[in-house]
Scaffold this active site. Structure first.
Site, PDB file in Angstrom:
ATOM      1  N   HIS A 188      72.793  42.276  23.020  1.00  0.00           N
ATOM      2  CA  HIS A 188      74.202  42.284  22.611  1.00  0.00           C
ATOM      3  C   HIS A 188      75.148  41.899  23.748  1.00  0.00           C
ATOM      4  CE1 HIS A 188      73.999  46.552  24.095  1.00  0.00           C
ATOM      5  NE2 HIS A 188      75.215  46.288  24.491  1.00  0.00           N
ATOM      6  N   SER A 247      75.694  48.330  29.710  1.00  0.00           N
ATOM      7  CA  SER A 247      74.708  47.624  28.899  1.00  0.00           C
ATOM      8  C   SER A 247      73.849  46.705  29.749  1.00  0.00           C
ATOM      9  CB  SER A 247      75.400  46.779  27.838  1.00  0.00           C
ATOM     10  OG  SER A 247      75.763  47.553  26.740  1.00  0.00           O
ATOM     11  N   ASP A 268      66.850  44.745  21.187  1.00  0.00           N
ATOM     12  CA  ASP A 268      68.094  44.600  21.938  1.00  0.00           C
ATOM     13  C   ASP A 268      67.829  44.219  23.391  1.00  0.00           C
ATOM     14  OD1 ASP A 268      70.832  44.452  22.290  1.00  0.00           O
ATOM     15  OD2 ASP A 268      71.064  46.587  22.721  1.00  0.00           O
TER      16      ASP A 268
END
Length: 489
Positions: A128, A232, A159
């Site tokens: 993402h 992230s 992911d």
């Protein structure tokens, strides 16, 4: 920002948020350094871990350029004023109030983190973080040097994404086996949260094989180390500064750090990276069952007034066996309880998912299970989602062995064409095998126009039957074509 609502306890909903941006060679590792030991009950010195891991964590900026998109909108007067005179009054013929128009989307920038896993420029981050990006910029921690990056491969389900920069002698992180991580172990979360680059926060491993909502990874490391937006793709490391997970999401009622963070274990990451490099896509092995924790099944039956004795309260209750799946072929049945895979105990569904995420179609696994409270053992061959044991191969553009660039305006004028990619260099690889020469202009690949490097990269990844049918033009204007086979049979 990706959001998943997950109920962790009755009456309490917590928000699971991916650490997206504030707006949004086989992996090799150096030998492990000795850990600084601490007496039981004494504080742990985490300075060594921070010193070892910080240089390996990078800042990633992704940009999605402004685009013109066609959108549909409602016109409540469209049908009311539909023109029975064939458009004389300038209205449509009635379209249920639906009309289309073009809109200009704004340019968007997002930020995240990544981890250098090899000295030659391979970096792991979250899918993402890079999804949909037109431009990727990687900034190193040690010298703030910036590099353009390209996506080698990405996987939405786990992911995870593998990107690469053209650099050498980079400070690759040491990768540990996440299966060895213990609950209660001290860890550091390393990344770039909230625009604060090169940040470390400390906590412990709160749980392992944690199941999360949605269709993604369901076997994650849970930690209470403070993590926020921008983390992230960053590193979760142990006290030796070794990578044990890639930070991916947090559970919080506010969207910021008032809760727990979750990291994708390196045992899963290593397999994803290897699959992307070798096959161009992630291989998924299916055991061919539907079910859940046996404890949940027993509790549900008790609520119905049924007394159930499965012979254990740990393991995976099989509620359904998929037709033509690996489990069906091996003779597993509804009502069986899986208690071990390849000698490794399986107490809950998240542990089973973690094991399966490391397998590929065609792998054989030894399954120990209970049937009528009696132990049985069977060997089954895992299958893919199509019910076969074949691996799915998508080649990366590196297998072509060429350098290309979009043709210049003078070339367009001279050759009377409007687009194409000129082959600047043939370094070897599949293009050389097919006889594609330097200077050849690629116009279509598998009937798709080639205007940019990204067009070629997508054509390679999407190639059916592992074959490229290339059509184009020589510098003289003569038309030509080649067939390029991407895989060696």
């Amino acid at each position: 920002m990706k959001k998943i609502v997950k109920s962790f306890m009755p009456g309490m909903l917590m928000l699971v948020v991916a650490f997206s941006a504030a707006s949004c060679n086989k992996t090799q590792a150096a030998p492990s350094a000795p850990a600084s030991s601490a007496a039981p009950g004494q504080p742990v010195d985490l300075t060594y871990a921070a010193e070892k891991s910080l240089p390996s964590v990078v800042y990633i900026k992704s940009v999605i350029n402004s685009k013109v998109q066609t959108v549909e909108y409602s016109d409540p007067f469209e049908d009311f004023f539909s023109d029975p005179f064939g458009g004389f009054f300038g209205r449509g013929q009635g379209n249920n109030g639906k009309r289309q128009r073009q809109v200009q989307t704004p340019k968007r920038a997002a930020a995240g983190s990544g981890v250098i896993i090899s000295a030659d420029g391979y970096i792991v981050t979250n899918n993402h973080v890079v999804d949909g990006a037109d431009e990727l910029t990687v900034t190193l921690n040690e010298n703030s040097k910036e590099y353009s990056a390209r996506v080698i491969g990405a996987d939405k389900t786990t992911d995870l994404a593998l990107i690469k920069i053209d650099a050498s002698n980079l400070p690759a992180i040491v990768i540990a086996n996440s299966d060895d991580v213990k609950v209660g172990e001290w860890v550091l979360a390393v990344g770039n949260p909230l625009g604060l680059n090169n940040t470390v926060t400390a906590g412990i491993v709160s749980a392992k094989a944690r199941q999360m909502g949605g269709e993604g990874v369901t076997s994650m490391i849970q930690t209470d180390a403070a993590i926020n937006q921008g983390n992230s793709g960053g590193a979760l490391v142990n006290t030796r500064g070794e990578l044990i997970g890639i930070n991916a999401m947090l559970a919080s009622p506010t969207g910021s750090n008032i809760g727990y963070g979750f990291a994708i274990p390196t045992a899963i990451m290593n397999k994803v990276v290897e699959d992307i490099k070798k096959y161009g896509t992630v291989q998924r092995a299916m055991i061919g069952i539907r079910g859940g924790d046996v404890s949940n099944f027993v509790d549900a039956e008790k609520e119905k007034g049924n007394e159930v004795d499965m012979g254990t309260m740990e393991g995976i209750y099989i509620a359904e066996v998929t037709d033509d799946g690996a489990a069906a072929a091996a003779g597993l049945q509804k009502g069986d309880v899986i208690i071990a895979i390849d000698g490794q105990k399986v107490k809950k569904f998240g542990e089973l998912q973690g094991i399966m995420a490391q397998k590929r179609p065609g792998d054989k696994v030894v399954v120990k299970y209970l049937r009528n409270k009696k132990e049985n053992t069977v060997t089954l061959t895992l299958k893919n989602e199509q019910g076969t044991t074949k691996v799915v191969k998508n080649a990366d553009i590196d297998v072509l062995g060429i350098d290309v660039r979009p043709i210049t305006d003078s070339q367009k004028k001279q050759l009377e064409i409007s687009y194409g990619l000129e082959v600047l260099k043939v370094n070897g690889g599949k293009m050389k095998d097919a006889g594609v020469p330097k200077g050849f202009i690629i116009q279509t690949v598998n009937d798709t126009p080639m205007r940019t490097f990204d067009d070629l990269q997508e054509a390679v990844k999407d190639a059916k039957d592992q074959m490229l049918v290339i059509k184009g033009m020589y510098p003289t204007g003569k038309r030509g074509g080649f067939v390029v086979y991407l895989q060696n049979e």
